[in-house]
Design a protein around this motif. Structure first.
Motif, PDB file in Angstrom:
ATOM      1  N   GLY A   1      -1.745   6.181  -9.522  1.00 20.61           N
ATOM      2  CA  GLY A   1      -0.937   5.429 -10.485  1.00 20.61           C
ATOM      3  C   GLY A   1      -0.649   6.257 -11.720  1.00 20.61           C
ATOM      4  O   GLY A   1      -1.519   6.965 -12.217  1.00 20.61           O
ATOM      5  N   VAL A   2       0.593   6.162 -12.209  1.00 18.06           N
ATOM      6  CA  VAL A   2       0.983   6.882 -13.414  1.00 18.06           C
ATOM      7  C   VAL A   2       0.833   5.935 -14.610  1.00 18.06           C
ATOM      8  O   VAL A   2       1.581   4.968 -14.753  1.00 18.06           O
ATOM      9  N   LEU A   3      -0.157   6.252 -15.429  1.00 14.52           N
ATOM     10  CA  LEU A   3      -0.454   5.414 -16.608  1.00 14.52           C
ATOM     11  C   LEU A   3       0.507   5.740 -17.750  1.00 14.52           C
ATOM     12  O   LEU A   3       0.971   6.856 -17.849  1.00 14.52           O
ATOM     13  N   ASN A   4       0.826   4.777 -18.621  1.00 13.17           N
ATOM     14  CA  ASN A   4       0.253   3.437 -18.616  1.00 13.17           C
ATOM     15  C   ASN A   4       1.092   2.436 -17.828  1.00 13.17           C
ATOM     16  O   ASN A   4       0.608   1.366 -17.470  1.00 13.17           O
ATOM     17  N   GLY A   5       2.359   2.793 -17.609  1.00  7.16           N
ATOM     18  CA  GLY A   5       3.315   1.819 -17.096  1.00  7.16           C
ATOM     19  C   GLY A   5       2.989   1.189 -15.756  1.00  7.16           C
ATOM     20  O   GLY A   5       3.450   0.094 -15.451  1.00  7.16           O
ATOM     21  N   CYS A   6       2.169   1.887 -14.943  1.00  6.97           N
ATOM     22  CA  CYS A   6       1.943   1.407 -13.571  1.00  6.97           C
ATOM     23  C   CYS A   6       0.945   0.254 -13.482  1.00  6.97           C
ATOM     24  O   CYS A   6       0.792  -0.338 -12.422  1.00  6.97           O
ATOM     25  N   PHE A   7       0.217  -0.043 -14.564  1.00  4.71           N
ATOM     26  CA  PHE A   7      -1.027  -0.802 -14.388  1.00  4.71           C
ATOM     27  C   PHE A   7      -0.859  -2.177 -13.742  1.00  4.71           C
ATOM     28  O   PHE A   7      -1.705  -2.582 -12.955  1.00  4.71           O
ATOM     29  N   ILE A   8       0.226  -2.872 -14.029  1.00  3.72           N
ATOM     30  CA  ILE A   8       0.395  -4.200 -13.427  1.00  3.72           C
ATOM     31  C   ILE A   8       0.944  -4.063 -12.004  1.00  3.72           C
ATOM     32  O   ILE A   8       0.449  -4.688 -11.060  1.00  3.72           O
ATOM     33  N   PHE A   9       1.953  -3.219 -11.844  1.00  3.30           N
ATOM     34  CA  PHE A   9       2.541  -2.988 -10.522  1.00  3.30           C
ATOM     35  C   PHE A   9       1.492  -2.463  -9.546  1.00  3.30           C
ATOM     36  O   PHE A   9       1.389  -2.921  -8.403  1.00  3.30           O
ATOM     37  N   MET A  10       0.694  -1.511 -10.000  1.00  2.00           N
ATOM     38  CA  MET A  10      -0.351  -0.922  -9.144  1.00  2.00           C
ATOM     39  C   MET A  10      -1.321  -2.013  -8.671  1.00  2.00           C
ATOM     40  O   MET A  10      -1.695  -2.065  -7.494  1.00  2.00           O
ATOM     41  N   ALA A  11      -1.726  -2.862  -9.600  1.00  2.00           N
ATOM     42  CA  ALA A  11      -2.685  -3.920  -9.258  1.00  2.00           C
ATOM     43  C   ALA A  11      -2.115  -4.838  -8.181  1.00  2.00           C
ATOM     44  O   ALA A  11      -2.813  -5.235  -7.243  1.00  2.00           O
ATOM     45  N   ASP A  12      -0.838  -5.159  -8.297  1.00  3.95           N
ATOM     46  CA  ASP A  12      -0.214  -6.041  -7.308  1.00  3.95           C
ATOM     47  C   ASP A  12       0.081  -5.297  -6.004  1.00  3.95           C
ATOM     48  O   ASP A  12      -0.098  -5.842  -4.911  1.00  3.95           O
ATOM     49  N   LEU A  13       0.544  -4.035  -6.130  1.00  2.24           N
ATOM     50  CA  LEU A  13       0.931  -3.284  -4.926  1.00  2.24           C
ATOM     51  C   LEU A  13      -0.269  -3.011  -4.012  1.00  2.24           C
ATOM     52  O   LEU A  13      -0.163  -3.147  -2.797  1.00  2.24           O
ATOM     53  N   VAL A  14      -1.396  -2.631  -4.609  1.00  2.00           N
ATOM     54  CA  VAL A  14      -2.545  -2.311  -3.739  1.00  2.00           C
ATOM     55  C   VAL A  14      -3.084  -3.559  -3.046  1.00  2.00           C
ATOM     56  O   VAL A  14      -3.602  -3.483  -1.930  1.00  2.00           O
ATOM     57  N   ARG A  15      -2.917  -4.731  -3.694  1.00  2.00           N
ATOM     58  CA  ARG A  15      -3.345  -5.961  -3.021  1.00  2.00           C
ATOM     59  C   ARG A  15      -2.317  -6.421  -1.995  1.00  2.00           C
ATOM     60  O   ARG A  15      -2.645  -7.139  -1.055  1.00  2.00           O
ATOM     61  N   ALA A  16      -1.059  -6.007  -2.174  1.00  2.24           N
ATOM     62  CA  ALA A  16      -0.028  -6.331  -1.184  1.00  2.24           C
ATOM     63  C   ALA A  16      -0.105  -5.383   0.015  1.00  2.24           C
ATOM     64  O   ALA A  16       0.504  -5.631   1.055  1.00  2.24           O
ATOM     65  N   THR A  17      -0.832  -4.259  -0.152  1.00  4.75           N
ATOM     66  CA  THR A  17      -0.963  -3.256   0.914  1.00  4.75           C
ATOM     67  C   THR A  17      -2.414  -3.284   1.385  1.00  4.75           C
ATOM     68  O   THR A  17      -3.267  -2.598   0.848  1.00  4.75           O
ATOM     69  N   GLN A  18      -2.693  -4.067   2.388  1.00  2.11           N
ATOM     70  CA  GLN A  18      -4.085  -4.249   2.827  1.00  2.11           C
ATOM     71  C   GLN A  18      -4.497  -3.140   3.775  1.00  2.11           C
ATOM     72  O   GLN A  18      -4.838  -3.377   4.937  1.00  2.11           O
ATOM     73  N   VAL A  19      -4.477  -1.936   3.210  1.00  2.00           N
ATOM     74  CA  VAL A  19      -4.826  -0.771   3.998  1.00  2.00           C
ATOM     75  C   VAL A  19      -6.073  -0.142   3.374  1.00  2.00           C
ATOM     76  O   VAL A  19      -6.244  -0.166   2.153  1.00  2.00           O
ATOM     77  N   LYS A  20      -6.945   0.388   4.201  1.00  2.00           N
ATOM     78  CA  LYS A  20      -8.127   1.074   3.686  1.00  2.00           C
ATOM     79  C   LYS A  20      -7.645   2.290   2.906  1.00  2.00           C
ATOM     80  O   LYS A  20      -6.893   3.114   3.445  1.00  2.00           O
TER      81      LYS A  20
END
Ligand code: XMP
Ligand code: MG
Length: 184
Positions: free
Chosen positions: A44-63
């Protein structure tokens, strides 16, 4: 709706919370198909990614694993200075890893062009660029996203992690800032 004293500074809403949620899930599904057997490292590229990253990783249920890098080129303005600085470096070895770079917006391309070279120099096996927003009209560098949430017009946007002078990141939707806010 939560109370807000920021709404008065927003000219118009580009994407609502519901639209963002639906699109992020589609992106997560796409990443799942591509990375299910690759144990990718999200960067993740801080700071702007922090909300998108949190949602994207939970939307991508991959190990997978997570990492962050801090980059800055705007110095509190609305235009890229062109000079990208690392404000927080990677904290681990990325040699031979499949990276999923997570950005809030691809605008001039200066940030991601710099980051792409930097990650390659550190030995990444592959780099997949995922950006929530793409503003192709202002591109200065020949760089494209592998996956983009929405294409936005040439206006300064805030919310869902994106800021103006570090403010408005907590606006839950993506909106266009009133020009008088940054021309003050
Ligand atoms: P570049 O121009 O390097 O931009 O592609 C990437 C970084 O600049 C920030 N940026 C914006 N932030 N509204 C924002 O809140 C915008 O319209 C905007 N355009 C660029 C952003 O942090 C991104 O990582
Ligand atoms: Mg950013």
């Amino acid at each position: 709706m939560a109370k807000s004293n920021m709404e008065q500074d927003i000219l118009k809403v580009l994407y609502t919370e519901e639209e963002i949620k639906a699109r992020v899930q589609e992106m997560g599904d796409e990443l799942y198909e591509k990375f299910a057997d690759k144990n990718p490292l999200f960067v993740g590229v801080l700071n702007g990614c922090f909300i998108f990253m949190a949602d994207l990783v939970r939307a991508t249920q991959v190990k997978s694993e997570l990492e962050f890098i801090g980059l800055s080129s705007y110095h509190n303005g609305v235009k890229s200075s062109g000079v990208v600085q690392i404000t927080r470096d990677l904290q681990r070895d990325i040699t031979d890893r499949h990276l999923i770079v997570v950005e809030d917006i691809l605008d001039s391309g200066n940030t991601l062009a710099f980051l792409n070279n930097y990650l390659l120099s550190k030995g990444a096996a592959s780099i997949t660029i995922v950006t929530l927003l793409d503003k192709p009209s202002r591109r200065e560098k020949a760089i494209t996203a592998d996956l983009a949430g929405f294409v936005v017009p040439d206006e300064f946007v805030v919310g869902y992690g994106l800021d103006y002078a570090q403010q408005y990141r907590n606006v839950p939707y993506i909106g266009v800032l009133k020009p008088e806010v940054y021309s003050k």
